[in-house]
Write an enzyme that holds these catalytic residues in place. Structure first.
Site, PDB file in Angstrom:
ATOM      1  N   CYS A   1       0.811  -1.228   0.000  1.00 33.47           N
ATOM      2  CA  CYS A   1       0.000   0.000   0.000  1.00 33.47           C
ATOM      3  C   CYS A   1       0.839   1.271   0.000  1.00 33.47           C
ATOM      4  CB  CYS A   1      -0.947   0.006   1.196  1.00 33.47           C
ATOM      5  SG  CYS A   1      -2.063  -1.396   1.166  1.00 33.47           S
TER       6      CYS A   1
ATOM      7  N   HIS B   1      -3.835   6.886   1.322  1.00 33.83           N
ATOM      8  CA  HIS B   1      -4.107   5.597   0.682  1.00 33.83           C
ATOM      9  C   HIS B   1      -5.519   5.188   1.092  1.00 33.83           C
ATOM     10  CE1 HIS B   1      -4.287   1.408  -0.111  1.00 33.83           C
ATOM     11  NE2 HIS B   1      -4.160   1.062   1.159  1.00 33.83           N
TER      12      HIS B   1
ATOM     13  N   ASN C   1     -10.050  -0.788  -2.075  1.00 33.63           N
ATOM     14  CA  ASN C   1      -8.634  -0.556  -1.769  1.00 33.63           C
ATOM     15  C   ASN C   1      -7.802  -1.103  -2.939  1.00 33.63           C
ATOM     16  OD1 ASN C   1      -5.983  -0.894  -0.859  1.00 33.63           O
ATOM     17  ND2 ASN C   1      -6.588  -1.409   1.229  1.00 33.63           N
TER      18      ASN C   1
END
Ligand code: UT7
Length: 331
Positions: free
Chosen positions: A113, A258, A288
């Protein structure tokens, strides 16, 4: 010393939209549970030619277009992904091939991430030393075909989606704009909290029928632990980036976190005492997308007019590793 300025931004999202209602047909879950716990309404799943390298190249073409450049103007590629087309070679090489620019260096960053923020920091250093002038920094992920889309894997499967985002970073002499600082952190003792255990070189054999049967080929996450660490690390690294450059949260025009989970984003916003409109969200549309989430969000925030000349923008991420990182950019 040269400054690294983001001169182009682009994104590519797969065409196939998968709603929470579509997931209800695959596993024991509900639109209400997913919305309430994550804020996600739908995500994209790649199909056919939509590989990590292909989508990265498509996003790059848009970033090049915004920068008014041709692919030939790029002299280095950095691709952040946890879902490369192949275990090897790196997908940066494949992306370079899609773009038709043989010969230039291509580096894969495997920081999940936070991969895009790590990649941006690497690009910034190459530019500051004068080694390169124009660098593509890309985040691209095809996670959907690596998820356990049954009830057994539902805690992870409902969160993740596919997509790509890209930026062109160029050397400039303007001291008033560009990347002001990058803060990079990791703590590997938490690596089992969010990981893809198998297949991998630590297993002998590399891959087996047992791995498939027991489900260890799928990502595993200790959601509560990830959540707990995320809501402390995110604000801490954002504050660190601001303090190291003499700014406070009051100076920030937009934080692009993020897109991990709407509840995480909300907790970060509250802890930093920022108004809601200063913390960007698009997780409801894409879920995500790991290394792709920040450049996709950056691209949309620009289109929505939320970033203007002179805006102070903070990009920040937390994820598997654990890794966490932030980049402060004067637009
Ligand atoms: O980039 C970093 C990526 N990761 C993250 O950001 C994840 C951070 N963690 C989270 O976002 C949350 O921990 C989750 C959204 C993953 C889970 O939320 P939670 O509030 O921590 O739920 P939980 O794991 O405690 O599960 C609550 C219940 C359980 O049922 P019981 O034991 O209470 O009967 C789960 O089995 O919800 C159940 N559950 C689901 N139900 C419907 C777990 N996943 C699902 C699902 N649909 N998809």
């Amino acid at each position: 010393m040269k400054r690294s300025v983001i001169v182009g931004v682009g994104r590519y999202l797969p065409k196939r939209v998968v709603t929470n209602f579509d997931l209800e047909k695959m596993m024991d879950t509900s639109d209400a549970w997913i919305r309430e716990r994550t804020g996600i309404v739908e995500r994209r799943f790649a199909e056919g030619e939509e590989t990590t390298s292909y989508m990265g190249a498509e996003a790059s073409k848009k970033a090049l277009n915004m920068a008014g450049m041709k692919a030939e103007d790029i002299d280095f590629i950095i691709l952040a992904t946890l879902s490369p087309d192949y275990f090897f070679p790196g997908s940066g090489c494949l992306m370079q091939d899609h773009l038709g620019i043989p010969g230039i260096g291509a580096l894969d960053v495997r920081n999940q991430c936070t991969g895009f923020v790590y990649g941006l920091a690497v690009a910034d250093q190459f530019i500051k030393t004068g080694m390169y002038k124009n660098i593509l920094v890309v985040g691209s992920e095809v996670q959907s075909n690596g998820l356990n889309l049954s009830t057994q894997g539902r805690d992870v499967a409902v969160i993740f989606g596919d997509g790509a985002g890209a930026v062109v970073v160029s050397a400039a002499n303007d001291n008033n704009k560009g990347i002001l600082t990058s803060i990079l952190h990791a703590d590997g003792k938490h690596h089992k909290e969010l990981w893809g255990k198998n297949p991998g070189s630590s297993s002998r054999p590399f891959v087996s029928h047992e791995m498939i049967e027991e489900g260890s080929i799928y990502p595993h996450m200790n959601g509560k632990s990830v959540f707990k660490h995320a809501i402390t690390r995110f604000p801490a690294v954002i504050r660190e980036a601001l303090e190291s450059t003499g700014y406070t949260t009051k100076d920030v025009d937009l934080v692009i976190p993020h897109q991990a989970n709407e509840r995480i984003t909300e907790a970060v916003q509250i802890r930093l005492e920022l108004p809601r409109e200063k913390v960007y969200r698009n997780i409801h549309k894409y879920g995500n997308t790991t290394a792709a989430s920040i450049p996709i969000a950056l691209s949309e925030a620009l289109e929505e007019g939320l970033i203007k000349e002179g805006s102070l923008v903070c990009l920040a991420a937390f994820g598997s590793g654990f890794t966490w990182a932030a980049s402060l950019v004067r637009w």
